[in-house]
Design a protein around this motif. Structure first.
Motif, PDB file in Angstrom:
ATOM      1  N   SER A 118       0.799  -1.225   0.000  1.00  0.00           N
ATOM      2  CA  SER A 118       0.000   0.000   0.000  1.00  0.00           C
ATOM      3  C   SER A 118       0.830   1.274   0.000  1.00  0.00           C
ATOM      4  O   SER A 118       0.368   2.317  -0.449  1.00  0.00           O
ATOM      5  CB  SER A 118      -0.946  -0.003   1.202  1.00  0.00           C
ATOM      6  N   ALA A 119       2.062   1.224   0.498  1.00  0.00           N
ATOM      7  CA  ALA A 119       2.920   2.414   0.537  1.00  0.00           C
ATOM      8  C   ALA A 119       4.235   2.185  -0.217  1.00  0.00           C
ATOM      9  O   ALA A 119       5.184   2.933  -0.041  1.00  0.00           O
ATOM     10  CB  ALA A 119       3.202   2.800   1.987  1.00  0.00           C
ATOM     11  N   GLN A 121       6.147  -0.507   0.198  1.00  0.00           N
ATOM     12  CA  GLN A 121       7.084  -1.166   1.112  1.00  0.00           C
ATOM     13  C   GLN A 121       7.711  -2.438   0.549  1.00  0.00           C
ATOM     14  O   GLN A 121       8.673  -2.945   1.109  1.00  0.00           O
ATOM     15  CB  GLN A 121       6.426  -1.437   2.475  1.00  0.00           C
ATOM     16  N   GLN A 162       4.769   0.086   7.369  1.00  0.00           N
ATOM     17  CA  GLN A 162       4.530   0.234   5.933  1.00  0.00           C
ATOM     18  C   GLN A 162       5.804   0.728   5.250  1.00  0.00           C
ATOM     19  O   GLN A 162       5.757   1.448   4.267  1.00  0.00           O
ATOM     20  CB  GLN A 162       3.382   1.206   5.668  1.00  0.00           C
ATOM     21  N   HIS A 163       6.934   0.347   5.787  1.00  0.00           N
ATOM     22  CA  HIS A 163       8.226   0.703   5.197  1.00  0.00           C
ATOM     23  C   HIS A 163       9.198  -0.455   5.428  1.00  0.00           C
ATOM     24  O   HIS A 163       8.946  -1.342   6.238  1.00  0.00           O
ATOM     25  CB  HIS A 163       8.776   2.004   5.797  1.00  0.00           C
ATOM     26  N   GLY A 177       9.081   2.856   0.963  1.00  0.00           N
ATOM     27  CA  GLY A 177       7.719   2.720   1.472  1.00  0.00           C
ATOM     28  C   GLY A 177       7.261   4.006   2.114  1.00  0.00           C
ATOM     29  O   GLY A 177       7.588   5.107   1.655  1.00  0.00           O
ATOM     30  N   ASP A 178       6.515   3.910   3.222  1.00  0.00           N
ATOM     31  CA  ASP A 178       5.943   5.068   3.913  1.00  0.00           C
ATOM     32  C   ASP A 178       7.020   5.846   4.671  1.00  0.00           C
ATOM     33  O   ASP A 178       7.783   5.271   5.441  1.00  0.00           O
ATOM     34  CB  ASP A 178       4.867   4.587   4.893  1.00  0.00           C
ATOM     35  N   ASN A 179       7.045   7.149   4.427  1.00  0.00           N
ATOM     36  CA  ASN A 179       7.994   8.034   5.116  1.00  0.00           C
ATOM     37  C   ASN A 179       7.253   9.178   5.804  1.00  0.00           C
ATOM     38  O   ASN A 179       7.817  10.234   6.050  1.00  0.00           O
ATOM     39  CB  ASN A 179       9.024   8.582   4.113  1.00  0.00           C
ATOM     40  N   SER A 180       5.980   8.963   6.131  1.00  0.00           N
ATOM     41  CA  SER A 180       5.153  10.045   6.683  1.00  0.00           C
ATOM     42  C   SER A 180       5.607  10.509   8.066  1.00  0.00           C
ATOM     43  O   SER A 180       5.244  11.596   8.506  1.00  0.00           O
ATOM     44  CB  SER A 180       3.686   9.612   6.749  1.00  0.00           C
ATOM     45  N   GLN A 183      10.580   7.948   8.650  1.00  0.00           N
ATOM     46  CA  GLN A 183      11.185   6.626   8.795  1.00  0.00           C
ATOM     47  C   GLN A 183      12.487   6.465   7.992  1.00  0.00           C
ATOM     48  O   GLN A 183      13.316   5.644   8.339  1.00  0.00           O
ATOM     49  CB  GLN A 183      10.213   5.525   8.338  1.00  0.00           C
TER      50      GLN A 183
END
Length: 189
Positions: A118-119, A121, A162-163, A177-180, A183
């Motif tokens: 989803s991100a 990852q 998610q990373h 992946g997710d870096n919100s 990360q």
């Protein structure tokens, strides 16, 4: 020349090919291609994890950069010497599970991931869509391992929420992946 298997190993897909005479070496790499019967791929082994291996120093070793075409039933790779060759599944040396995905490292240091993407990852495009318990589509995913893009050899990998982050054999750290929440550790969001 195809001989009877000279090196017994239950993981061998097809036959062992012995190129000789032993000890023959080349100044420049030569490409070899061997044929195998794809119907001999062991149950549960992803054909994408098959690679050409050589028998050296008493063990099967991955031929770096080798490829396998399951449809054609061939394995190819470059070598500097003659030896015994076979198509084998690449083995994982470690696996890390995150919240919704998992990743593993092969003996050659290539990273493979599966599960939710989803991100991003997984580090590669997803071939499918995940379906939740109610039968609803829940986003991109891979139910079989996909190789992380970039051709980087890793010595470790960790799947997060998610990373995913990995340490290359050269010591650099990579994350995707997710870096919100920062990360990646590179000052970006």
């Amino acid at each position: 020349e195809q001989n009877e298997p000279g090196v017994a190993d239950g993981r061998v897909v097809g036959a062992v090919y012995e190129f000789g005479p032993d000890g023959t070496t080349f100044d420049e790499p030569v490409t070899i291609t061997i044929a195998f019967d794809a119907s001999n791929v062991p149950a549960g082994v992803s054909p994408r994890l098959l690679r050409l291996h050589t028998f050296a120093e008493g063990a099967w070793q991955l031929v770096p950069g080798s490829t396998v075409d399951v449809e054609a039933g061939t394995g190819s790779g470059a070598t500097l010497h003659f030896s015994a060759y076979a198509v084998l599944p690449t083995s994982f040396t470690m696996v890390s599970s995150g919240e919704w995905h998992s990743c593993g490292l092969t003996t050659s240091g290539s990273a493979w991931c599966w599960g939710s993407n989803s991100a991003g990852q997984l580090g590669a495009p997803s071939p499918g869509v995940c379906v939740d318990a109610e039968g609803e589509a829940s986003g991109p995913c891979a139910t079989q391992a996909v190789e992380v893009l970039g051709g980087i050899a890793f010595r470790s990998i960790e799947a997060g929420n998610q990373h995913t982050c990995g340490v290359a054999v050269t010591g650099e750290a990579y994350c995707w992946g997710d870096n919100s929440r920062g990360q990646f550790g590179n000052g970006s969001l």
